[in-house]
Design a protein around this motif. Structure first.
Motif, mmCIF file in Angstrom:
data_model
loop_
_atom_site.group_PDB
_atom_site.id
_atom_site.type_symbol
_atom_site.label_atom_id
_atom_site.label_comp_id
_atom_site.label_asym_id
_atom_site.label_seq_id
_atom_site.Cartn_x
_atom_site.Cartn_y
_atom_site.Cartn_z
ATOM 1 N N ASP A 1 -17.516 -1.823 78.513
ATOM 2 C CA ASP A 1 -17.025 -2.964 78.074
ATOM 3 C C ASP A 1 -17.982 -4.029 78.667
ATOM 4 O O ASP A 1 -18.330 -4.364 79.851
ATOM 5 C CB ASP A 1 -15.632 -3.250 78.773
ATOM 6 C CG ASP A 1 -14.893 -4.573 78.535
ATOM 7 O OD1 ASP A 1 -15.748 -5.561 78.039
ATOM 8 O OD2 ASP A 1 -13.918 -4.843 78.908
ATOM 9 N N GLU B 1 -17.665 -7.273 79.457
ATOM 10 C CA GLU B 1 -17.305 -8.071 80.543
ATOM 11 C C GLU B 1 -17.515 -7.387 81.708
ATOM 12 O O GLU B 1 -17.159 -7.965 82.989
ATOM 13 C CB GLU B 1 -15.655 -8.003 80.048
ATOM 14 C CG GLU B 1 -15.074 -9.193 81.127
ATOM 15 C CD GLU B 1 -13.579 -9.583 80.662
ATOM 16 O OE1 GLU B 1 -12.968 -10.642 80.965
ATOM 17 O OE2 GLU B 1 -13.088 -8.963 79.510
ATOM 18 N N GLU B 2 -17.416 -5.915 81.815
ATOM 19 C CA GLU B 2 -17.772 -5.236 83.203
ATOM 20 C C GLU B 2 -19.040 -5.168 83.607
ATOM 21 O O GLU B 2 -19.468 -4.806 84.666
ATOM 22 C CB GLU B 2 -17.113 -3.613 82.978
ATOM 23 C CG GLU B 2 -15.773 -3.732 82.179
ATOM 24 C CD GLU B 2 -14.691 -3.755 83.393
ATOM 25 O OE1 GLU B 2 -15.158 -3.258 84.500
ATOM 26 O OE2 GLU B 2 -13.617 -4.230 83.084
#
Length: 469
Positions: A210, A212-213
């Protein structure tokens, strides 16, 4: 998991500030770039690749004889037609049985070379090195230089968990016409931005992690603002993008920029951290997800350097130098040059089996006992001491070195003594990366592979020495 076991970075020591560039032209087309790296007159993609690779190999728990693949990426090979990697293999003393690959022609070449190494069996070496050129009034403004090297193996400190691609035709987004050394583009800003952002978004979104991670992200960066724009449709934080952005310090180094950004992000990263790299070139976007980090040799080069003025920049890059000289100069045939490559790259000397004396180069009679023998080869130390010194002033260079002098000015030539357990090797050599007036007898110097000169249209390389301090 297979990934990056060791890494090395190299950035030329000269830096040109954007303020200096803007003063010269009244404006700057290097958005978000504060300084850019400038290759010296005797540097090119090959010499930078050798320097970065030496740093990576020195930190790797891998013998050079174990390397099964050598892959290089560049948009500026020394010759437009002719393989890049064989010279790299010879200069680094890699096995002649090593598989080779050259990725070129686009700025995602570094990611492509790294992907190929991940699919190889056994340890692999990957180097991305570049020094693009452009029209000095415009396209040249953001262009810099640098090299990043990776040793790829199993059970690596920084594991590459996934690689993803996206390809679509994007005509007019950064190109070089055949036979032309200058980078070009159509300067259709919105079209270019949308094409790159779309490709980068698709590639990164296809990764199994992801975005976002991600703790850091090295994103396509032809200037300082573009990586944030290219990541505009992704859930990457500005802090993550900043961690992998190096173009503001070294300029647009072509195929090497994103690899250098990846190394900047990985240097000192914790085991649980994730770094994403996303490169674009020629319509292809490549994305990688890397878990963990490692210590990167030479990463301090990103923030170092010596500032030069714009006139010096033009000379070092050869923009205002004709290269035309009178006189024939010394001619060394290519067959003879080729026979001496082990001495020119690796400082291979010979020890006499009769008296133990050392001879360099290891040919002819022993320099100690004068016997005709079969020398026992060994590599001399790559650090030594200046025993004698002279400075070749402006206009005093032999014809084959005249272009170097036109670009770089006066240079020093030294007698260097290299102390090895087999004995002392003494040889003449040029001193590079130093004001010749600041070099003195007794100074410690270290070997580095640089461009020597060009004859018959073919660049020739060998060892020069640079001060260790």
């Amino acid at each position: 998991m297979r990934g990056i076991a060791a890494a090395g970075a190299y950035v030329p020591r000269f830096r040109l500030s954007t303020d200096e560039l803007a003063d010269a032209w009244g404006t700057s087309h290097a958005s978000g770039i504060e300084r850019k790296a400038v290759p010296a007159a005797d540097e090119d993609a090959l010499t930078m690749a050798v320097s970065a690779a030496e740093r990576a190999l020195s930190d790797a728990d891998v013998d050079r004889d174990e390397v099964t693949l050598a892959a290089a990426a560049t948009t500026t090979p020394p010759l437009e037609e002719g393989e890049f990697v064989p010279r790299l293999v010879r200069a680094l003393d890699l096995p002649q049985s090593v598989a080779t690959a050259t990725e070129t022609g686009h700025t995602a070449a570094g990611a492509a070379a790294l992907s190929r190494a991940l699919d190889a069996d056994g340890p692999a070496l990957v180097v991305a090195a570049d020094c693009p050129e452009g029209e000095p009034a415009d396209a040249d403004h953001p262009l810099g230089a640098g090299a990043a090297a990776f040793v790829v193996s199993d059970d690596a400190a920084a594991a590459v968990g996934d690689v993803a691609w996206h390809t679509d035709e994007t005509p007019g987004v950064r190109f070089r016409e055949r036979g032309d050394g200058d980078v070009g583009g159509l300067d259709i800003t919105t079209y270019q931005r949308d094409a790159v952002r779309g490709a980068v978004t698709e590639a990164v979104s296809s990764l199994s992690v992801d975005p976002e991670e991600a703790d850091a992200a090295a994103v396509h960066q032809p200037d300082g603002r573009f990586p944030y724009r290219a990541a505009g449709d992704l859930p990457l934080s500005n802090e993550a993008v900043a961690a992998g952005t190096v173009v503001d310090r070294v300029g647009d180094a072509g195929a090497a920029t994103v690899p250098l950004g990846l190394l900047a992000a990985l240097d000192g990263a914790d085991d649980g951290e994730t770094t994403v790299a996303a490169a674009f070139g020629g319509g292809t976007a490549a994305a990688l997800a890397v878990e963990g980090g490692l210590s990167v040799a030479g990463v301090a080069d990103l923030d170092g350097g010596t500032d030069i003025d714009y006139a010096s920049y033009l000379r070092e890059r050869g923009y205002v130098v004709s290269g035309e000289v009178s006189g024939g100069g010394a001619h060394v045939s290519l067959p003879n040059w080729r026979r001496s490559l082990d001495q020119r790259y690796r400082l291979v000397a010979g020890q006499c089996p009769e008296c133990g004396g050392v001879t360099f180069p290891p040919e002819g009679a022993c320099q100690s006992c004068h016997a005709r023998v079969e020398f026992e080869p060994f590599e001399a130390s790559r650090t030594g001491t200046v025993r004698a010194l002279t400075v070749i002033g402006q206009g005093g260079a032999p014809p084959e070195f005249a272009e170097l002098q036109q670009r770089d000015g006066a240079y020093a030539v030294a007698i260097v003594a290299l102390e090895s357990k087999e004995g002392t090797v003494t040889l003449p050599a040029q001193i590079t990366d130093a004001d010749p007036e600041n070099v003195a007898v007794g100074d410690e110097v270290a070997a580095t592979v640089r461009r020597i000169y060009e004859q018959e249209g073919v660049p020739r390389y060998g060892v020069k020495f640079e001060p260790t301090e």
